[in-house]
Scaffold this active site. Sequence first.
Site, PDB file in Angstrom:
ATOM      1  N   CYS A 228       6.062  -0.266   7.783  1.00 15.89           N
ATOM      2  CA  CYS A 228       6.020   0.940   6.686  1.00 15.89           C
ATOM      3  C   CYS A 228       6.702   1.547   6.050  1.00 15.89           C
ATOM      4  O   CYS A 228       7.957   1.511   6.295  1.00 15.89           O
ATOM      5  CB  CYS A 228       5.325   2.201   7.815  1.00 15.89           C
ATOM      6  SG  CYS A 228       4.667   3.118   7.121  1.00 15.89           S
ATOM      7  N   LEU A 229       6.796   1.679   4.717  1.00 19.29           N
ATOM      8  CA  LEU A 229       7.629   2.104   3.894  1.00 19.29           C
ATOM      9  C   LEU A 229       7.957   3.695   4.254  1.00 19.29           C
ATOM     10  O   LEU A 229       9.271   3.800   3.820  1.00 19.29           O
ATOM     11  CB  LEU A 229       7.499   2.195   1.902  1.00 19.29           C
ATOM     12  CG  LEU A 229       6.736   1.022   1.445  1.00 19.29           C
ATOM     13  CD1 LEU A 229       6.147   1.603  -0.220  1.00 19.29           C
ATOM     14  CD2 LEU A 229       8.358   0.240   1.157  1.00 19.29           C
TER      15      LEU A 229
ATOM     16  N   GLY B 172       0.738  -0.953   0.131  1.00 18.08           N
ATOM     17  CA  GLY B 172       0.131  -0.078   0.055  1.00 18.08           C
ATOM     18  C   GLY B 172       0.496   1.398   0.425  1.00 18.08           C
ATOM     19  O   GLY B 172       1.951   1.398   0.428  1.00 18.08           O
TER      20      GLY B 172
ATOM     21  N   HIS C 101      -4.026   1.015   7.924  1.00 16.01           N
ATOM     22  CA  HIS C 101      -2.489   1.167   8.383  1.00 16.01           C
ATOM     23  C   HIS C 101      -2.456   2.987   6.641  1.00 16.01           C
ATOM     24  O   HIS C 101      -2.055   3.377   7.546  1.00 16.01           O
ATOM     25  CB  HIS C 101      -1.580  -0.355   7.895  1.00 16.01           C
ATOM     26  CG  HIS C 101       0.051   0.544   7.328  1.00 16.01           C
ATOM     27  ND1 HIS C 101       1.012   0.263   8.608  1.00 16.01           N
ATOM     28  CD2 HIS C 101       0.834   1.703   6.885  1.00 16.01           C
ATOM     29  CE1 HIS C 101       2.117   1.055   8.144  1.00 16.01           C
ATOM     30  NE2 HIS C 101       1.252   1.908   6.906  1.00 16.01           N
ATOM     31  N   GLU C 102      -3.627   2.477   5.996  1.00 17.86           N
ATOM     32  CA  GLU C 102      -3.302   4.134   4.533  1.00 17.86           C
ATOM     33  C   GLU C 102      -4.530   4.365   5.221  1.00 17.86           C
ATOM     34  O   GLU C 102      -3.325   5.579   5.049  1.00 17.86           O
ATOM     35  CB  GLU C 102      -3.853   2.956   3.285  1.00 17.86           C
ATOM     36  CG  GLU C 102      -2.640   1.455   2.939  1.00 17.86           C
ATOM     37  CD  GLU C 102      -1.186   2.615   3.072  1.00 17.86           C
ATOM     38  OE1 GLU C 102      -0.869   3.402   2.764  1.00 17.86           O
ATOM     39  OE2 GLU C 102      -0.751   1.333   2.657  1.00 17.86           O
TER      40      GLU C 102
ATOM     41  N   HIS D 141      -2.154   6.755   7.341  1.00 14.72           N
ATOM     42  CA  HIS D 141      -1.807   7.644   6.875  1.00 14.72           C
ATOM     43  C   HIS D 141      -2.334   8.833   6.468  1.00 14.72           C
ATOM     44  O   HIS D 141      -2.042  10.432   6.371  1.00 14.72           O
ATOM     45  CB  HIS D 141      -1.247   7.380   5.842  1.00 14.72           C
ATOM     46  CG  HIS D 141       0.019   6.247   5.917  1.00 14.72           C
ATOM     47  ND1 HIS D 141       1.329   6.630   6.502  1.00 14.72           N
ATOM     48  CD2 HIS D 141      -0.208   5.238   5.548  1.00 14.72           C
ATOM     49  CE1 HIS D 141       2.513   6.149   6.479  1.00 14.72           C
ATOM     50  NE2 HIS D 141       1.650   4.615   6.093  1.00 14.72           N
TER      51      HIS D 141
ATOM     52  N   GLN E 187       2.057   9.819   1.823  1.00  9.86           N
ATOM     53  CA  GLN E 187       3.949   9.588   1.810  1.00  9.86           C
ATOM     54  C   GLN E 187       4.779   9.512   0.465  1.00  9.86           C
ATOM     55  O   GLN E 187       5.842   9.085   0.249  1.00  9.86           O
ATOM     56  CB  GLN E 187       3.821   7.766   1.775  1.00  9.86           C
ATOM     57  CG  GLN E 187       3.065   7.082   3.398  1.00  9.86           C
ATOM     58  CD  GLN E 187       3.286   5.778   3.244  1.00  9.86           C
ATOM     59  OE1 GLN E 187       2.785   5.469   2.254  1.00  9.86           O
ATOM     60  NE2 GLN E 187       4.772   5.052   3.349  1.00  9.86           N
TER      61      GLN E 187
HETATM   62 ZN    ZN Z   1       2.980   2.891   5.551  1.00 11.26          ZN
END
Ligand code: ZN
Length: 191
Positions: free
Chosen positions: A100-101, A48, A142-143, A146, A53
């Site tokens: 998480c990226l 995702g 999670h997304e 964000h 991000q």
């Molecule tokens: Zn993330």
Amino acid sequence: MLLKIVQAGDPVLREAARPLTPAEIAGAEIQRLIELMRDTMHEAPGVGLAAPQVGLPLQLAVIEDVGENDAAERAPVPFHVIANPRLTLGTETIDFFEGCLSVDGFQAVVARARTARVEALDHRGTPVVIEASGWYARILQHEIDHLRGTLYIDRMRSRTLSTNRNMARHWAGHPIPELLDRLAARTDPPR
Ligand code: ZN
């Protein structure tokens, strides 16, 4: 072309993202952004990616998961887009490792609702309702976090924080209740 993924500490990750109009979503600019976010998510790789991000405070995220893992209730999820999501959570929670990226290199156990219902707009700006469970429900939570300026580190069981390398070395394959017990605090931390 790939987009740059911002890391924890960048203020955009802590902002509330703004909603998009259906006309904006259908427009060339957001359509191009969706393509770039898809390519960036594939390259990372991740399951995702939310617009904050990549530095844009917009209520837009892309999701795709090809993985399968029975222990994590994980099954493939085809590529799709959510915009302006509204999230309703089930009451049952599941603990699992999550990364998480934008917090590159780490994972921690996070309790998430096992089921989630999401009302959102899709890649054309059309209203959709998603009923998800297991790993997919976790990705959605999670997304959507964000888009509200929240990172998994705000919700993690902090004693489980692990580098990816140490996760693979020490914790992979262990049942979550067992590792939570092994990692539990034995004494109060000093003040
Ligand atoms: Zn993330």
